[in-house]
Design an enzyme around this catalytic site. Sequence first.
Site, PDB file in Angstrom:
ATOM      1  N   THR A 219       0.810  -1.404  -0.005  1.00  0.00           N
ATOM      2  CA  THR A 219       0.012  -0.088   0.116  1.00  0.00           C
ATOM      3  C   THR A 219       0.792   1.215  -0.068  1.00  0.00           C
ATOM      4  OG1 THR A 219      -1.729  -1.026   1.219  1.00  0.00           O
ATOM      5  CG2 THR A 219      -1.577   1.324   1.534  1.00  0.00           C
TER       6      THR A 219
ATOM      7  N   SER B 158       0.380 -10.035  -1.074  1.00  0.00           N
ATOM      8  CA  SER B 158      -0.493 -11.174  -1.284  1.00  0.00           C
ATOM      9  C   SER B 158      -0.110 -11.969  -2.548  1.00  0.00           C
ATOM     10  CB  SER B 158      -2.051 -10.673  -1.616  1.00  0.00           C
ATOM     11  OG  SER B 158      -2.513 -10.038  -0.538  1.00  0.00           O
TER      12      SER B 158
HETATM   13  N1  ASP Z   1      -2.775  -5.359   0.232  1.00  0.00           N
HETATM   14  C1  ASP Z   1      -1.680  -4.762   0.564  1.00  0.00           C
HETATM   15  C2  ASP Z   1      -0.268  -5.562   0.651  1.00  0.00           C
HETATM   16  O1  ASP Z   1      -0.221  -6.374   1.574  1.00  0.00           O
HETATM   17  C3  ASP Z   1      -1.978  -4.333   2.076  1.00  0.00           C
HETATM   18  C4  ASP Z   1      -0.799  -3.045   2.638  1.00  0.00           C
HETATM   19  O2  ASP Z   1       0.074  -3.160   2.150  1.00  0.00           O
HETATM   20  O3  ASP Z   1      -1.114  -2.656   3.471  1.00  0.00           O
HETATM   21  O4  ASP Z   1       0.437  -5.135  -0.227  1.00  0.00           O
END
Ligand code: ASP
Length: 327
Positions: A13, A57
């Site tokens: 993110t 992910s």
């Molecule tokens: N979906 C994002 C990731 O893990 C969530 C984040 O970075 O907070 O890359």
Amino acid sequence: MKPRIHILSTGGTLGMLRGDPGPLAPSEVAGDVLRYVAGLESEVDLTAEALWNLDSSDMGPEHWSRLAVTIASRLRDVDGVVVLHGTDTMAWTAAALSFALSGLPNPVVLTGAQRPIAWVRTDARQNVVHSVLCAAMPIPEVCVYFGRWLFRGNRVSKTSIESYEAFESPDCPPLIEMGVEVRHIEPARPAGGALRVDARFDSAVAIVPVIPGSDGRSLDAAVAQGLRGVVVQAFGSGNVPQAGWPAAIRRAVDAGLQVVVHSQCLRGHVQLDAYQGGRAALDAGAFGSGAMTLECATVKLMHGLGIGLRGAALRAWYATDLAGEGA
Ligand code: ASP
């Protein structure tokens, strides 16, 4: 001379922007992080490098291995490494790096953010600034920095989707609180030996949860998939329903699988001889995960299988504390 800190960016993110329309997605911001932490160069000599730009992910054991090898090579020239990483699987990667990198001379600090660094109300800037400052301290461990805490990396879980304090370290105090003052809480582990990298992980592992009234057929299904290891997520101190589960564990062990029993509780130490349901799992050939997190218990099993351990040798190795993981 100022400490030299190298930032390795992997995505998350922190470096994302919202699609128009669409969900948050990796963006070019990820490659431009130094611009957002202007001022830090008065404290440290900073360099940065983008390894890849993924939602975490989409990362897995191959990324853990590539990251471990890259960190080891960069640590020859710098005093600390900061890894920018998505929060979703940061606990997994931190656990993997803690096993893959032994004899660390200097800190490796993973951090990320709940909001992109290009947004006004972001937590990314503070997380990166504090991570860099922690990476300049004599803490020769794999750590996670988040919120205001520096944690031992293999002891954390992501426990909140919404809070800026997204991580907890359920059974291990944080190493440092970065408040108005810097408060040292838990001593770092001593540096030991020479830096070694062994980043082998076996992906043929699954987590199988136990639910009330189930009889272990979900474990049989895991065995039928050709896995080499299973983490059974049991109740309380490691208890499984006595009707069905011990027999299913025995079938899995007889089929050559390594069966770890973990708990559905976030805190505490798995103790398989505390109740009959745990004792039956132990007698059927399973072994417990100690006080490890679910992420760490699973990654340690993947690493043990990856380095070729099986049976009693794997079990003894698994019960040994290798990196402060709470075995
Ligand atoms: N979906 C994002 C990731 O893990 C969530 C984040 O970075 O907070 O890359």
